[in-house]
Design a protein around this motif. Structure first.
Motif, short mmCIF file in Angstrom:
data_model
loop_
_atom_site.label_atom_id
_atom_site.label_comp_id
_atom_site.label_asym_id
_atom_site.label_seq_id
_atom_site.Cartn_x
_atom_site.Cartn_y
_atom_site.Cartn_z
N ASP A 131 0.81 -1.22 0.00
CA ASP A 131 0.00 0.00 0.00
C ASP A 131 0.85 1.27 0.00
OD1 ASP A 131 -2.33 -1.50 0.05
OD2 ASP A 131 -2.36 -1.59 2.24
N ASN A 132 2.17 1.14 -0.06
CA ASN A 132 3.06 2.29 -0.04
C ASN A 132 3.35 2.75 -1.47
OD1 ASN A 132 3.37 2.03 2.80
ND2 ASN A 132 4.81 0.37 2.43
N VAL A 133 3.28 4.06 -1.70
CA VAL A 133 3.47 4.61 -3.04
C VAL A 133 4.41 5.82 -2.96
CG1 VAL A 133 2.35 5.64 -5.05
CG2 VAL A 133 1.15 3.89 -3.74
N LEU A 134 5.42 5.83 -3.81
CA LEU A 134 6.33 6.97 -3.94
C LEU A 134 6.27 7.48 -5.37
CD1 LEU A 134 9.50 5.78 -2.02
CD2 LEU A 134 8.15 7.79 -1.50
N ARG A 135 6.32 8.81 -5.53
CA ARG A 135 6.29 9.43 -6.85
C ARG A 135 7.45 10.40 -7.00
NH1 ARG A 135 1.23 8.57 -9.12
NH2 ARG A 135 -0.30 7.82 -7.65
N GLY A 136 8.01 10.44 -8.20
CA GLY A 136 9.10 11.37 -8.49
C GLY A 136 9.35 11.43 -9.98
N GLU A 137 10.52 11.94 -10.34
CA GLU A 137 10.83 12.11 -11.76
C GLU A 137 11.85 11.09 -12.25
OE1 GLU A 137 9.34 13.88 -13.90
OE2 GLU A 137 10.71 13.58 -15.58
N ARG A 138 12.77 10.68 -11.39
CA ARG A 138 13.83 9.76 -11.82
C ARG A 138 14.16 8.81 -10.69
NH1 ARG A 138 19.43 9.46 -11.82
NH2 ARG A 138 20.33 8.70 -13.76
N LEU A 139 14.22 7.52 -11.00
CA LEU A 139 14.50 6.52 -9.99
C LEU A 139 15.64 5.62 -10.47
CD1 LEU A 139 12.36 4.60 -7.66
CD2 LEU A 139 13.56 3.20 -9.30
N GLU A 140 16.60 5.40 -9.59
CA GLU A 140 17.65 4.42 -9.84
C GLU A 140 17.45 3.27 -8.88
OE1 GLU A 140 21.36 7.34 -11.08
OE2 GLU A 140 21.61 5.89 -9.47
N PHE A 141 17.49 2.05 -9.41
CA PHE A 141 17.32 0.86 -8.57
C PHE A 141 18.51 -0.04 -8.79
CE2 PHE A 141 15.80 -3.09 -6.98
CZ PHE A 141 14.94 -2.75 -5.96
#
Length: 173
Positions: A131-141
């Motif tokens: 149920d956890n949500v994160l939003r942004g512009e650029r993600l490195e995994f």
């Protein structure tokens, strides 16, 4: 005082999400040397430079990870000692989704650097885990360490901030 509360809230949220992500992510320790199964509506190969282009409803499966996009460019090299080409990078464009058993990532584009074990998504990035949500512009995994870095948008349609919504476990459970 309000700034201190905001910083404390952000740190708390990051710890909750990070703890949850580290404990449950199947992408951490992902073996990038597993075979890549790729399907699409169309395929083109370009010998020079060594690239393969998959177009239309592209689906890439590697182990427990699935990537979908509209187009995919595969960068490869033919090595002298091997009969098979060595894939070093995948560039996905258009409605990119990356799904595992524990999380889903969406964005406008993605780069999967096979040699560096790193996936980068850009555009309107959404990272969802339970149920956890994160939003942004650029993600490195980082597929080895499981470390995820999410940047806010510097300019454009948002205020440049990373946003998150985190579920709170019921204290009676």
């Amino acid at each position: 005082m309000q700034k201190l509360i905001s910083i404390s809230l952000i740190l708390w949220a990051a710890l909750v999400f990070t703890h949850s992500a580290q404990a449950q992510s199947v992408l951490q320790g992902h073996d990038t040397y597993q075979p890549l199964d790729i399907s699409a509506e169309r395929f083109e190969i370009r010998q020079n430079p060594s690239r393969a282009l998959f177009i239309g409803a592209v689906k890439v499966i590697q182990g427990r990870m699935t990537l979908n996009s509209e187009t995919l460019t595969v960068f490869y090299a033919n090595e002298q000692d091997s009969k098979d080409p060595k894939i070093s990078r995948l560039d996905a464009q258009g409605k990119v989704t990356l799904v595992s058993a524990t999380e889903s990532l969406t964005g406008d584009w993605a780069v999967y650097d096979v040699d560096e074990h790193l996936i980068t998504l850009g555009g309107d990035v959404v990272l969802t885990q339970n149920d956890n949500v994160l939003r942004g512009e650029r993600l490195e995994f980082d597929l080895v360490s499981g470390l995820a870095k999410l940047d806010g948008q510097v300019h454009g349609k948002t205020d440049g901030r990373v946003r998150g919504r985190f579920s709170i476990p019921d204290k009676d459970k």
